[in-house]
Motif scaffolding. Structure first.
Motif, PDB file in Angstrom:
ATOM      1  N   ASP A 157      -5.747   3.820   0.798  1.00  0.00           N
ATOM      2  CA  ASP A 157      -6.231   3.078   1.965  1.00  0.00           C
ATOM      3  C   ASP A 157      -5.716   1.644   1.950  1.00  0.00           C
ATOM      4  OD1 ASP A 157      -7.790   5.022   3.289  1.00  0.00           O
ATOM      5  OD2 ASP A 157      -9.402   4.755   1.828  1.00  0.00           O
ATOM      6  N   LEU A 158      -5.474   1.134   3.154  1.00  0.00           N
ATOM      7  CA  LEU A 158      -5.092  -0.253   3.365  1.00  0.00           C
ATOM      8  C   LEU A 158      -6.329  -1.045   3.785  1.00  0.00           C
ATOM      9  CD1 LEU A 158      -2.767  -2.375   3.698  1.00  0.00           C
ATOM     10  CD2 LEU A 158      -2.586  -1.578   6.075  1.00  0.00           C
ATOM     11  N   HIS A 159      -6.538  -2.189   3.161  1.00  0.00           N
ATOM     12  CA  HIS A 159      -7.652  -3.074   3.506  1.00  0.00           C
ATOM     13  C   HIS A 159      -7.085  -4.451   3.820  1.00  0.00           C
ATOM     14  CE1 HIS A 159     -11.181  -0.610   2.009  1.00  0.00           C
ATOM     15  NE2 HIS A 159     -10.151   0.045   1.489  1.00  0.00           N
ATOM     16  N   ILE A 160      -7.498  -5.019   4.955  1.00  0.00           N
ATOM     17  CA  ILE A 160      -7.063  -6.345   5.366  1.00  0.00           C
ATOM     18  C   ILE A 160      -8.293  -7.213   5.605  1.00  0.00           C
ATOM     19  CG2 ILE A 160      -5.732  -7.706   7.019  1.00  0.00           C
ATOM     20  CD1 ILE A 160      -4.016  -5.699   5.505  1.00  0.00           C
ATOM     21  N   TYR A 207      -5.060  -5.647   0.461  1.00  0.00           N
ATOM     22  CA  TYR A 207      -5.412  -4.819  -0.681  1.00  0.00           C
ATOM     23  C   TYR A 207      -4.990  -3.372  -0.410  1.00  0.00           C
ATOM     24  CZ  TYR A 207      -8.644  -8.531  -2.249  1.00  0.00           C
ATOM     25  OH  TYR A 207      -9.199  -9.718  -2.663  1.00  0.00           O
ATOM     26  N   VAL A 208      -4.737  -2.624  -1.484  1.00  0.00           N
ATOM     27  CA  VAL A 208      -4.582  -1.172  -1.393  1.00  0.00           C
ATOM     28  C   VAL A 208      -5.582  -0.533  -2.349  1.00  0.00           C
ATOM     29  CG1 VAL A 208      -2.200  -1.159  -0.623  1.00  0.00           C
ATOM     30  CG2 VAL A 208      -2.674  -1.203  -3.070  1.00  0.00           C
ATOM     31  N   ASN A 209      -6.138   0.602  -1.923  1.00  0.00           N
ATOM     32  CA  ASN A 209      -7.178   1.288  -2.683  1.00  0.00           C
ATOM     33  C   ASN A 209      -6.812   2.761  -2.842  1.00  0.00           C
ATOM     34  OD1 ASN A 209     -10.398   2.624  -1.885  1.00  0.00           O
ATOM     35  ND2 ASN A 209      -9.736   1.984  -3.907  1.00  0.00           N
ATOM     36  N   TYR A 210      -6.711   3.212  -4.096  1.00  0.00           N
ATOM     37  CA  TYR A 210      -6.537   4.647  -4.363  1.00  0.00           C
ATOM     38  C   TYR A 210      -7.915   5.275  -4.240  1.00  0.00           C
ATOM     39  CZ  TYR A 210      -5.264   8.938  -6.904  1.00  0.00           C
ATOM     40  OH  TYR A 210      -5.061  10.259  -7.274  1.00  0.00           O
ATOM     41  N   TRP A 211      -8.217   5.759  -3.032  1.00  0.00           N
ATOM     42  CA  TRP A 211      -9.567   6.210  -2.709  1.00  0.00           C
ATOM     43  C   TRP A 211      -9.893   7.561  -3.331  1.00  0.00           C
ATOM     44  CZ3 TRP A 211     -11.874  10.237   0.015  1.00  0.00           C
ATOM     45  CH2 TRP A 211     -13.210  10.041   0.380  1.00  0.00           C
ATOM     46  N   GLY A 212      -8.949   8.485  -3.315  1.00  0.00           N
ATOM     47  CA  GLY A 212      -9.196   9.829  -3.827  1.00  0.00           C
ATOM     48  C   GLY A 212      -7.997  10.707  -3.532  1.00  0.00           C
TER      49      GLY A 212
END
Length: 273
Positions: A157-160, A207-212
């Protein structure tokens, strides 16, 4: 700045000009959409909900913006042990995963002016098209951030975080002042696309998040359910898109474990020095 051949922007070629490089030869790549040449997005079919077959079936797109266009086609040399191809849109390069028949569907939010789409098969053959978007009411992105990654089963996921304190991500894709996540693709390596036509001056935190993980059975958080022990994400920042002042910057960010939340960079936009 991207350009297209001069004959493509002449109204005399509204119907006939596709400007597809290598179309005369069978490259083993079918590119069914979008069409090349002169285009008006107000008249073209632009599906807001993606229901066509893709990888995996069906694709999932939780973005909040309208007027997305599908990039769709087929890599004819496919199969179970297929290698990914590459999708290059306006110079932004990312892996292209397909189903077992080689089909792919990717949503994209194209802006006005010249646009290009290139598909590169695993063996190196290419298919490319260009089109000129002439829809006068389409807004031009002043700030665009695109995320892609190289694991077909990982969900990243991309988070801004914006200068005025808003947070654009999958659960809250739109900003109150306009803009947000155009495209939030769960499957097959992205893309996820943030854009705004009127960026608030100040620092944007990326940010980038390895969600699942995500596959035909749905979501899971199994540490071994992805394809690669090290997932490589590419974050491309585009400012003043499709103008003489366009700038692109690409950052490579590794992710190793489900739950990893990684700061990419602080981007300062529009502040006077």
């Amino acid at each position: 700045m991207l350009t297209i051949p001069r004959h493509c922007v002449s109204p005399l070629f509204l119907v006939a000009a596709f400007c597809t490089a290598g179309a005369a030869a069978d490259s083993g790549i079918a590119l069914d959409g979008p069409r090349g040449g002169w285009r008006n997005g107000a008249l073209a079919e632009e599906r807001e909900s993606v229901i066509a077959a893709a990888y995996p079936k069906p694709p999932v797109d939780r973005g909040g913006q309208k007027n997305r266009t599908l990039i769709e086609g087929q890599l004819r040399q496919a199969g179970k042990n297929r290698q990914p191809g590459r999708l290059i849109v306006n110079g932004i390069d990312m892996p292209l995963y397909t189903d077992e028949q080689g089909r792919f569907v990717k949503p994209w939010a194209f802006g006005p002016g010249s646009n290009s789409v290139e598909i590169v098969a695993p063996g190196g053959t290419r298919r490319r098209l260009q089109f000129y978007e002439n829809h006068a009411e389409k807004t031009r992105s002043r700030l665009r951030i695109v995320l892609g990654w190289d694991d077909a089963h990982a969900e990243v996921d991309l988070h801004i975080l914006t200068p005025d304190g808003e947070h654009a991500f999958w659960a809250q894709p739109l900003l109150r002042r306009g803009g947000g996540l155009d495209v939030d693709s769960v499957d097959g390596g992205g893309p996820e696309i943030f854009s705004t036509a009127a960026p608030v001056p100040g620092a944007y935190l990326i940010y980038v998040n390895y969600w699942g993980n995500f596959d035909a059975a749905g979501y899971n958080f199994d540490a071994d359910a992805h394809d690669k022990p090290l997932i490589t994400t590419r974050v491309t920042i585009v400012s003043n898109e499709n103008t003489p002042d366009e700038r692109q910057e690409t950052l490579v960010v590794p992710l190793r474990r489900v739950g990893d939340l990684t700061f990419v960079r602080a981007l300062r936009y529009g502040e006077k020095k």
